[in-house]
Design a protein around this motif. Structure first.
Motif, PDB file in Angstrom:
ATOM      1  N   LEU A 215       0.828  -1.206   0.000  1.00  0.00           N
ATOM      2  CA  LEU A 215       0.000   0.000   0.000  1.00  0.00           C
ATOM      3  C   LEU A 215       0.864   1.258   0.000  1.00  0.00           C
ATOM      4  O   LEU A 215       0.613   2.197  -0.761  1.00  0.00           O
ATOM      5  N   LEU A 216       1.885   1.286   0.839  1.00  0.00           N
ATOM      6  CA  LEU A 216       2.765   2.450   0.885  1.00  0.00           C
ATOM      7  C   LEU A 216       3.437   2.675  -0.462  1.00  0.00           C
ATOM      8  O   LEU A 216       3.578   3.822  -0.920  1.00  0.00           O
ATOM      9  N   ALA A 217       3.832   1.589  -1.112  1.00  0.00           N
ATOM     10  CA  ALA A 217       4.452   1.715  -2.435  1.00  0.00           C
ATOM     11  C   ALA A 217       3.482   2.336  -3.439  1.00  0.00           C
ATOM     12  O   ALA A 217       3.859   3.216  -4.226  1.00  0.00           O
ATOM     13  N   LEU A 276      -1.640  -8.790 -18.199  1.00  0.00           N
ATOM     14  CA  LEU A 276      -0.507  -8.355 -17.387  1.00  0.00           C
ATOM     15  C   LEU A 276      -0.962  -8.127 -15.959  1.00  0.00           C
ATOM     16  O   LEU A 276      -2.119  -7.764 -15.712  1.00  0.00           O
ATOM     17  N   SER A 277      -0.067  -8.308 -15.001  1.00  0.00           N
ATOM     18  CA  SER A 277      -0.376  -7.986 -13.618  1.00  0.00           C
ATOM     19  C   SER A 277      -0.507  -6.471 -13.463  1.00  0.00           C
ATOM     20  O   SER A 277      -0.012  -5.702 -14.293  1.00  0.00           O
ATOM     21  N   GLN A 278      -1.152  -6.060 -12.379  1.00  0.00           N
ATOM     22  CA  GLN A 278      -1.294  -4.626 -12.150  1.00  0.00           C
ATOM     23  C   GLN A 278       0.056  -3.920 -12.002  1.00  0.00           C
ATOM     24  O   GLN A 278       0.254  -2.839 -12.571  1.00  0.00           O
ATOM     25  N   PRO A 279       1.029  -4.468 -11.260  1.00  0.00           N
ATOM     26  CA  PRO A 279       2.334  -3.799 -11.207  1.00  0.00           C
ATOM     27  C   PRO A 279       3.015  -3.711 -12.564  1.00  0.00           C
ATOM     28  O   PRO A 279       3.728  -2.739 -12.849  1.00  0.00           O
ATOM     29  N   GLY A 381      11.215   2.456 -10.302  1.00  0.00           N
ATOM     30  CA  GLY A 381      11.793   1.485  -9.383  1.00  0.00           C
ATOM     31  C   GLY A 381      10.747   0.894  -8.444  1.00  0.00           C
ATOM     32  O   GLY A 381      10.764  -0.308  -8.142  1.00  0.00           O
ATOM     33  N   ILE A 382       9.811   1.722  -7.972  1.00  0.00           N
ATOM     34  CA  ILE A 382       8.750   1.234  -7.094  1.00  0.00           C
ATOM     35  C   ILE A 382       7.870   0.227  -7.828  1.00  0.00           C
ATOM     36  O   ILE A 382       7.533  -0.843  -7.292  1.00  0.00           O
ATOM     37  N   LEU A 386       7.189  -3.765  -6.940  1.00  0.00           N
ATOM     38  CA  LEU A 386       5.879  -4.377  -6.755  1.00  0.00           C
ATOM     39  C   LEU A 386       5.685  -5.565  -7.694  1.00  0.00           C
ATOM     40  O   LEU A 386       5.133  -6.602  -7.302  1.00  0.00           O
ATOM     41  N   TRP A 387       6.142  -5.406  -8.921  1.00  0.00           N
ATOM     42  CA  TRP A 387       6.026  -6.474  -9.916  1.00  0.00           C
ATOM     43  C   TRP A 387       6.807  -7.703  -9.459  1.00  0.00           C
ATOM     44  O   TRP A 387       6.289  -8.824  -9.482  1.00  0.00           O
ATOM     45  N   ARG A 388       8.020  -7.483  -9.016  1.00  0.00           N
ATOM     46  CA  ARG A 388       8.847  -8.604  -8.559  1.00  0.00           C
ATOM     47  C   ARG A 388       8.250  -9.241  -7.303  1.00  0.00           C
ATOM     48  O   ARG A 388       8.226 -10.473  -7.184  1.00  0.00           O
ATOM     49  N   SER A 389       7.751  -8.424  -6.382  1.00  0.00           N
ATOM     50  CA  SER A 389       7.177  -8.957  -5.151  1.00  0.00           C
ATOM     51  C   SER A 389       5.962  -9.815  -5.443  1.00  0.00           C
ATOM     52  O   SER A 389       5.768 -10.876  -4.837  1.00  0.00           O
TER      53      SER A 389
END
Length: 400
Positions: A215-217, A276-279, A381-382, A386-389
């Motif tokens: 959420l913070l990201a 595609l994913s949201q990130p 970068g953020i 998120l995509w990697r997480s």
């Protein structure tokens, strides 16, 4: 729960889109008038930018009030009443006798403008099934862009004919007519469960959201992106008002038709999540925004227009994904979570002139582009994090 494309879905979505249009018409009507206001009142570019900044700053502060409050007393009443007061404020702006009074009224208007954005997506989250939510959010964000375009066209077009007072009067009357329709269209909530409002509990909810890394990201990504995107439009009006372009207020208002690129990307963003994913969509949107920013460096009105259109496509793709990401990730106090996203969003808009003004003073539009890229690399970068997480956790792109 309301399902996609049902009669109730269309009625609710139309009401919320109309409300969104009214909010952003009122918020952005003064923007194409900034060069004229700077000359009229003899203030600097930074000083006249306060016309926009005080409204967005007050809006951001209001979100901290209306979001938690809506979890306790409901969301529909807040949206109706604040839209009504917004229209009355625009009528008051038409009568403002000085720049100081104008700023004071914009401060008040900015606060009540926060009512609908603070709770609209949370209202959808309460009442809509998830597929219906994603489809409605895309249309709602698209309505944001239409409101932004409409406000600037009214501000620039009417302002050139009758001055700022005529623009504010027109916006106020249009808003009051729209509020009457919004009041009739918005259905009564069926799924909302009120929570007793406790200040300590509300603060703990907000703190809990800030402690949740995804959420913070999303909050930081939305705020920084909007800081760059919306303030680029303010500085591009100064650039295009000067030679060799020399555009008048009416034509400066027409520049904001480039927002239509954002309208299209918002409407179709929900379909993109099938693939595609949201990130990943956020990442794509930021890359598009960075590309469009570079295109605006070409010293041609046609290419500047293309660059701004590309910017709108990229920004609103990332924004629609980030805002729905918040609704998806919040486990409780959804109204507070959505409101906090918008606090960062509008706080970014308010601080943008402070960040970009030194770049403008030192390097003109090239300086603005450099300042923009510096912060866009942060949001890129953020989004990649998120995509990697999400891939590491093995989450699906979207449950349909």
């Amino acid at each position: 729960m309301i399902v996609t494309r049902s009669r109730a879905w269309w009625r609710a979505t139309l009401a919320l889109c109309l409300g969104s249009i009214l909010v952003f018409v009122n918020l952005y009507a003064p923007q194409p008038l900034l060069p004229d206001l700077r000359q009229t009142y003899g203030v600097s570019t930074l000083g006249v930018s306060l016309v926009m900044s005080v409204a967005t700053l007050a809006l951001a502060a209001a979100l901290l009030v209306f979001g938690p409050l809506s979890d306790a007393i409901g969301r529909g009443g807040i949206m109706r009443v604040t839209l009504l007061v917004t229209g009355l404020c625009s009528l008051g702006l038409a009568l403002a006798p000085s720049f100081e009074v104008l700023l004071g009224l914009r401060l008040v208007q900015g606060f009540v403008l926060g009512g609908l954005p603070a709770v609209a997506i949370a209202w959808m989250g309460d009442e809509f099934e998830r597929p219906a939510l994603m489809a409605a959010v895309g249309l709602y964000i698209g309505a944001n862009t239409l409101g932004g375009i409409g406000g600037r066209l009214i501000g620039g077009g009417i302002g050139e004919i009758g001055g700022a007072s005529a623009s504010f009067l027109t916006v106020g009357l249009v808003t009051l007519a729209g509020v009457a329709l919004f009041w009739r269209l918005l259905p009564a909530p069926r799924q909302f469960t009120p929570r007793r409002f406790e200040l300590r509990g509300a603060l703990m909810d907000l703190l809990g959201h800030l402690r949740h890394p995804p959420l913070l990201a999303a909050y930081l990504l939305g705020g920084i992106n909007f800081l760059i995107f919306i303030n680029q439009y303010s500085y591009i009006t100064f650039r295009l008002a000067e030679e060799p372009f020399g555009l008048s207020a009416r034509w400066l208002g027409m520049i904001f038709l480039t927002y239509l690129g954002g309208t299209l990307s918002s409407v179709f963003s929900g379909r993109l999540t099938y693939h595609l994913s949201q990130p990943a969509c956020m990442t794509l949107g930021i890359l598009i925004l960075m590309t469009g920013t570079c295109i605006t460096l070409v010293n041609s009105l046609a290419w500047v227009t293309v660059g701004l259109t590309v910017n709108a496509v990229g920004f609103f793709l990332a924004h629609s994904m980030a805002s729905s990401w918040v609704s998806r990730q919040a486990q409780r106090a959804r109204g507070s979570a959505s409101a906090l996203y918008l606090v960062f969003y509008y706080l970014g808009a308010s601080l943008g002139s402070l960040w970009l003004e030194p770049f403008w003073q030192q390097g003109g539009w090239l300086g603005v582009v450099i300042g923009s890229w510096l912060l866009l690399t942060v949001t890129l970068g953020i989004a990649l994090w998120l995509w990697r997480s999400e891939r590491d956790l093995g989450q699906p792109s979207l449950a349909r």
